[in-house]
Write an enzyme that holds these catalytic residues in place. Sequence first.
Site, short mmCIF file in Angstrom:
data_model
loop_
_atom_site.label_atom_id
_atom_site.label_comp_id
_atom_site.label_asym_id
_atom_site.label_seq_id
_atom_site.Cartn_x
_atom_site.Cartn_y
_atom_site.Cartn_z
N THR A 1 2.56 -6.64 1.90
CA THR A 1 2.99 -7.59 1.53
C THR A 1 4.90 -7.55 1.83
O THR A 1 5.55 -8.11 2.32
CB THR A 1 2.78 -7.76 0.34
N GLU B 1 -2.39 -0.61 -4.70
CA GLU B 1 -2.61 0.16 -5.06
C GLU B 1 -2.27 0.70 -6.44
O GLU B 1 -2.89 1.47 -6.99
CB GLU B 1 -1.79 1.48 -4.17
#
Lengths: 160, 1117
Positions: free
Chosen positions: B523, B716
């Site tokens: 992103t 993550e």
Amino acid sequence: MELDLTVNGERHQIVVAPGDTLLSVLRNTLGLTGTKESCGRGECGACTVLMGNKPVMSCMLLAVEVGADVTTIEGLTDTSLDLRESFAQAYGFQCGFCTSGQIVRAEALLMRATPESLNRQIVTEAMGGNICRCTGYTQIVDAVELCARRRGLWANEDTP
Amino acid sequence: MTQIGARWWPQDWRDKTSGVSRFTLDQLAGKMDSPPLWAAIHRSPHALADVLSIDVSRAIAAPGVHAVITAADFGEHMYFAGLPFSDRRPLAKDHVRFIGEEIAVVAAETPQAARRAARLIDVRYRVRTAPTTVGQALASGAESLHERHTGMRNVSVHSRGTHGDFDAVLTSSHSKASGTFRYPRVAQLPMEPSASIASWDAQTERLQLWTTTQVPRIVSEVVANFLDLNPDQVICRETAVGGAFGSRSRTCEYEVLASMLSMRCGRPVVLAYTREDDMATLRSRHGFTTAMTGHASKEGHILGFDTTITMENGAYNLTGPFVMAVALHGLGGLYQPVGVRWDSSLVDTATVPGGQMRGLGYPQVAMASEVLVDQLAELQGVDPIEFRLRNTNHGGQITLGGGVIGSSELPACLEAVRESIGWAAKRSDRTPNRGLGVAAGIHGSGDNGGRPDSHRSASAIDIFADGNVQLRFGSIDFGTHQVTAMAQIVAEELGLRPEDIHVALADTATSPFELGQWASRGTYFAGHSVRLTASEMADRIRTLAEAKLGAAVTLSDGWARSANGDLTIAEVITSSDAFVDGKLTHESTYIDHIISFDPENPVLDDVTGTFSFAAHAVEVEVDPATGKITIVDYVAAHDIGKAINPSACEGQIIGGAVMGLGAVLGEEIIVDGGRVVNPSYLNYAMPRASDLPQIRPILIEGATDNGPYGAKSVGELPICLAAPAVLNAIYDAIGIRFDSLPLTPDKVLAALRLRDGKPPRKLKIWRRPSRWQIALVRRAYPLGLQSMLQRFGRKVANRVEPVEIAEVLAPTSADEVLSALGDNTAVLGGGTDLHLQRRQGISQHTRLVSLRLAHDLAGVMEESSGDLRIGAATTLQELIDDPAVPKLLHDAAVTIASAQVREVATIGGNLLQAKRCWFFRNGFDCYKRASATAPCFAVTGDHRFHHAAMEAHRCQATTPSDLGTVLVALDASIEILSTDGRRVIPASELYSGPGESVVRPDEVLCAIRIPAAARLRVAEFRKLALWSGDFATASVTVSRLPESSPHHRVVLGALAPIPWRAIETEAALDRNDSTEKVLRVFDDELSRHGHPLSGNAWKLDAAVGLLGKALFSLSSD
Ligand code: FES
Ligand code: FES
């Protein structure tokens, strides 16, 4: 050997080896690659297709053993549009590799459901044979719920 | 902003939900210029050996073979590169260092021909004693895997140091808490098996590659390097990728090998891994043992951590050094510590090399640090959430690793989960065995990945004459919905709708420079890069339009609008000078000013685009009867700055949390003697849909920071906090601090026994002469018997290639089935075990006799006597649906496998399935598989779940059929047909051994009969399994007649080699003893008959717990 196989409403006369799985015939002989292989061992549901109206793992089924018309994800493109849209709206997929199997499995469940017969637990258990490593399942069950509600198959008492 | 933050449907939803998306192997349908060749790998059978010679002559001469390559085909100095400490060659050269290491690869006309030829490759080895655990690798006298420069045997990297002022930590330390934590090796396990298709065109000297990767550009570079080409000669094409989770964030073996073969043969080459290949040979997460002490000051300030980390590297470095560095940054980043000290070692073992996985090292250390933070809070008498709030991060803070924290919404995250999970109420109003836990975490957005160009990302936008807009971006979307986010950004800037944007990915020939998705950079970089290009493109359009319209212009709905009138974007651009080749193109490169690379110090420092934070809270319930942990509720709040698409962010959080919970509750790659024991979904307890509750994500927006539109990474961090949150919750529930994952029921029950001061079960083997011999042999196993048997026992088990089926017959009656039987012939029911056995090389049958059309073998029939006769070919689903079938049978059937399996699996097949011992099934040369002189690997191997805890002999397996167990409790009998006629035996006599029946090869099990009286039995079936649908690790069935003489049955499954009746317990029940007394009798009976292996005595305890539950339900029926 020769085999007469009806897939997605289309009749095929094809030559198969006795040991060919339905999955390999779909993918390699008929070019219907929407059905996926993730384990080839009947353990993940990625290869789910409908035999008649039953969801089955096509990787564990010999093509010569198929006793009914077969429907794959390709055959649900139009008829299950509302379910597909529910998967889109609820974000019921990420990588999409398990998605053909999820949608076929879910459609088998919805097809057999009676009005207002489904709830969160029934759906969750029914989807238990379809592994998804990406989504963590919540949004997949959301997607099936969304579609079931639209089709009037959702028991009213439990609002999300 | 209208598009940013909108819940747009996934850009690719039409293709992904209709099977149209093409994943790597799907590309074969119609895309190849010539028919492809198939590759097969010859892999090392040894964990550690010197390679003396490799003879490929027989393979080359085999029919259909086009090429065989070995290490000699690659340059002398070629290693998987791009990282410091590279030590792995594309193919093994003088040494092999793990089972499964690639030695040679064949390309042939068919997959079968390739596999056959690969087996013909003759490799001579000098086998060395392989250190396959960290303990063995560090032991004195252990064989060294590599020459390392640490001065320590088998220590690849040793790092010691401090961040911040560690002396100050010690000086101010008032409370400290310590522990040693073990995080197992777990698999990323993307659903799409790894595969590459490489296609070399000699005319254009270009190689095209479709492959399961996260990083197309890096793959092009590395493959080009191995093949001595320029990177622009290797073109990664766009393909859908079915998941990755870090496993595909570097170039993988299959990419290089397929490419080399294609270049050799001048034909497309397919290299496709099986699920077993993926699980046994790909780079799983590194296992960590983390000893750590946390310090807090008197005032409740978390001062820092002192840690010694031992990381299991596996056989090669790959990304181990990076994982190590990142693991340490988290410690110095979260809260406001003043110092961190570490001593960490990366230890080589002769096992499959570890690699990158989502979270990269942080899940392993967060497991330790966040549990210690809870302990510090407890020591200081402060609520765990309150304690964290007092220590929370803030914007402007510098981490101990040198990173600058732009903003922190950690307090909001903690408050959100506190509120949402009902922390205060539930912590004060306690439910027994339930508890709440919390954990917090930090994660970056992108790092330098050891590359000097990692701060760059370019993108290009084309607008065509018809107004269509295309974004070209060199990344790949393997499930992150990056495509959707990018389309939303382009739409935002150009005043369009996301669905108007076509996003073209990957293609390294046509996309500008971009490195792909790893290290949470997706992103951050894509967002910045695409925003930059799109906004510059918008400026150009506006300038052009303003020149035409003579007034200020805004872009909306595909129009350039002004006070003087509107033009379509197409009208604006087509008249521009820059409109060439039918399009207006704009390309731009984003350069990040934070992420940098220091060639002097190639291992990462703590520098990242923006830091994100999260807090997770969980409610758990521990079942003290079975040791099973249930996640009751899970809330995850993430500081994500700005969600470009909230639904996609929520998906990342849920998926990550569930993957984290998998490692907490059941996942583990189990290795025995260097060989992976459980390379299948079946044997890998990852969560299935019904194993976990709905995960509830909360997005905390509002922080302003360096991300595009303020966005922070979210892929993550969600996986990192499950372990500490659950560990803290379990402590809250039962007062036990666990430190080793996964928390399977064996560990929980053993710990509860210890907590309650119950001594270990007294088995009194010395009073049972029938067990003496077995006890003696078991004792001799670790003392050398096993290795002796392994050396001298006949080896055949490696022959796992399925034999071809010559014939499938489908007779129409039982009698015809009988006459069709013969040599090499197996009866085919649903096939769900038979086909698996064929794949595993256990069934070598070439003729199959199907029961599908045998009308007299199917269906459930009530006979005039009232007996129920169930044809052997009746499917489990038919049993479930038939109201005449006893509830007990129904209840057991619904726990078996999945709906899809139950549609075809038959009751006969379920009863006759072979043992599920994972050594037997997964290619170990065991006693039952190879020869009578081979060892049983379960004696010293991992036998906690699926092996017998009583009555076993040479083979420790159990009978896997749940139905076999419950039928005994239903007084059922089995009809067996042979040419001599029909024989009927009690269900209790069906088995002669574990998963071995008395049905001879010339016989057919034709029906199951349940007597009329037994159909009235009231019964309960209780099963403990690692995931819903798995085989029982223990099951208990109780039944009784609803009469004055109840004739109880108590039958145990998965405890003994065959279903086992607890006769004394039945008698106690018949006497109408109190439940408490019955359970005592049962416990005692188990002690007198139990003879567990070293790690499965817990199953006896679980059986007692299950019986208690069954009796409770029975009494309340
Ligand atoms: S591929 Fe058929 S179940 Fe996994
Ligand atoms: S969406 Fe990737 S496996 Fe389900």
